[in-house]
Every structure is written in C-alpha cells, then in structure tokens.
Design an enzyme around this catalytic site. Structure first.
Site, PDB file in Angstrom:
ATOM      1  N   SER A 201      -4.324  37.926   0.324  1.00 17.11           N
ATOM      2  CA  SER A 201      -4.932  38.339  -0.677  1.00 17.11           C
ATOM      3  C   SER A 201      -4.998  40.031  -0.489  1.00 17.11           C
ATOM      4  O   SER A 201      -5.206  40.916  -1.468  1.00 17.11           O
ATOM      5  CB  SER A 201      -6.181  37.804  -0.963  1.00 17.11           C
ATOM      6  OG  SER A 201      -7.094  37.673  -0.064  1.00 17.11           O
ATOM      7  N   HIS A 254     -10.441  42.366   0.202  1.00 18.58           N
ATOM      8  CA  HIS A 254      -9.805  42.571  -1.210  1.00 18.58           C
ATOM      9  C   HIS A 254     -10.456  44.048  -1.398  1.00 18.58           C
ATOM     10  O   HIS A 254      -9.492  44.795  -2.091  1.00 18.58           O
ATOM     11  CB  HIS A 254     -10.798  41.623  -2.153  1.00 18.58           C
ATOM     12  CG  HIS A 254     -10.511  40.151  -2.013  1.00 18.58           C
ATOM     13  ND1 HIS A 254     -11.281  39.242  -2.701  1.00 18.58           N
ATOM     14  CD2 HIS A 254      -9.469  39.530  -1.230  1.00 18.58           C
ATOM     15  CE1 HIS A 254     -10.578  38.077  -2.269  1.00 18.58           C
ATOM     16  NE2 HIS A 254      -9.640  38.176  -1.633  1.00 18.58           N
TER      17      HIS A 254
END
Length: 276
Positions: A201, A254
């Site tokens: 991610s 992230h």
C-alpha cells in the site's frame, strides 16, 4: 496536440470521441498499445476533461450510444477482438508490473502454507541490529499481505496505476518509484509501529500521488487519475488515522508513500517543462 486519455477498449474510446463531436469538439484516436485520445485545440482541454470525468462515471449512458448514431456510424473502422480476462490484464501490464504481482502472490501463498511469522522472519523490515545489512528487507516488506482482501485491493491498484506508468513512462520509471517509495514508506512505518508490518500500500499510494499530480501538471505524459480517486485516497488515509473502520492500517506507510509520489511527480513535471 494534447493527449487527453487512453482506453484499453477502442469501442469505448470511439464512443467518447463521437459524443464530443456532437458537442462541437474534435478528438482523434491513435492506436498504440491502447486507444489514445488526442485533442487538437488545447484551449478546450478543461472542458474535455470535465466531460471525460462524466463519461467515465457511466460510459453506458444511452446518450453516448446516441452520439455514435448521430455521428453517422457505430463502427470506428478499427478492428476489434474480444479480450479474455488474462489478455486484458496483459494488455495493460508491462514486465515489471507482472513480476511484482507474481512475487506478491507467491509470497502470499508461502504465508498461507508456512505461516505469517515464518515468512516475516525472512522478509520483514530489520527487526534486530544484526539484520541491518540484509538489504532486501528494506523492500521485501512490500511483498507480504495478511488477507485475501489485502492482496486483492493492493494488486488491483498496482496493476491499474503501475501498469499505466510502465506503459507510458517505461519500466525504469516504475522501478524507481517502487524502490524509493517502498524504502521511505517502510522507514516511516517502522517508526510508527515497529518492524512487523507488510503490504504494497505504501507503493500504491506513491503511484496514486505520482499519477495524479503528473497528469495535472504534465498532461502530455499520458498518465491521468481522476481527482475523485485521489480524494478517495485522502479520505481513506483520514479514516485509517482515526481508526474509523476498526481495521489495522499502515497509516505511516500510506502518508509517506503519497508524499513520495507527489514529490517525484513535481520534480518530473518540472523537468518535463524545462525540456519543452
């Protein structure tokens, strides 16, 4: 001439071109690996992009088919063939995109067979000072996923964004983005939560930031991400930060990944403008 977007399906590209023709805007299609849509009158770029966003929300709207009939044809003259599922995947993904997808799947299978802990002992961020020279660990944390939903979500975005970058800007660019974002997002995440984390991610968020900002600042790069999707990415970060869904998320990765992607896109778009 300004490239507006690309479509994997030439029929969809023709539908958009026909609709814009009924609105008084002339677009052309050039066939490469995909159907590239080009605009001659760059002063109409903002209008075309606004119409494109509406088109992508519902390309099956009857008004688009009606536009093809109004243009006098529903056959663009292109030769179409039906793509099976894997052929459609292959059409968008380059070799680096495929290698990463296969590596993640292999590692995921290994984790199901051997257990998460056993695989993490080999691939996790260095969790002991004696491991700091095992350099692969600074990158291989991105290969580990802890649920089927986790890997499917990340690989879908990797294929969509990484494939676009590789097809338009080359394998080298995708490798650079991947390595830098994996390293820096991993570093930030281990500061947040320690070394026991994994997932692609951080790289995916880097690609989101890169594709969106590069498309905004350098449309001729040929990559583009709708603003709605980057807004979704930001909302997801906020939701993860405040634990709104009760899910364990790598929030540090992230945020760091998104920042890396935006920074790289800013630099690359500046360099592209200097070359013009």
């Amino acid at each position: 001439m300004l490239m507006i977007t690309s479509f994997a399906n030439p029929r969809v590209a023709q539908a958009f071109v026909d609709y814009m023709a009924t609105q008084g805007v002339i677009l052309t299609i050039q066939q490469h690996n995909q159907s590239d849509v080009w605009l001659a009158d760059e002063s109409q770029a903002e209008r075309v992009r606004a119409e494109l966003a509406r088109f992508l929300e519902n390309p099956a709207d009857p008004r688009y088919l009606a536009a093809s009939w109004q243009s006098g044809h529903t056959d663009s003259g292109l030769h179409y063939r039906r793509y099976p599922f894997f052929a459609a995947l292959r059409e968008r993904a380059g070799p680096v995109t495929w290698v990463m997808m296969i590596a993640c799947v292999v590692v995921f299978i290994a984790m199901q067979i051997l257990g998460d802990q056993e695989v993490m002992l080999w691939l996790a961020w260095p969790f002991d000072p004696t491991l700091k020279f095992e350099f692969w660990r600074y990158f291989t944390h991105a290969l580990m996923h802890f649920s089927l939903m986790h890997i499917l979500f990340n690989l879908l975005w990797w294929w969509y964004l990484g494939g676009a970058v590789e097809k338009r800007l080359g394998s080298g660019k995708l490798i650079v983005i991947t390595l830098i974002s994996a390293l820096l997002s991993g570093y930030v995440q281990q500061k947040f939560s320690g070394p026991w984390f994994g997932g692609l991610s951080g790289v995916v968020y880097a690609l989101m930031g890169y594709v969106w900002l590069r498309g905004e600042r350098d449309p001729q790069s040929g990559i583009y991400l709708q603003r709605g999707l980057i807004i979704f990415a930001l909302i997801w970060i906020v939701a993860g930060w405040f634990d709104l869904f009760g899910m364990s998320m790598a929030n540090g990765a992230h945020i760091a990944g998104l920042a890396v992607g935006l920074a790289m896109a800013f630099v690359d778009s500046l360099n592209a403008r200097k070359r013009k």
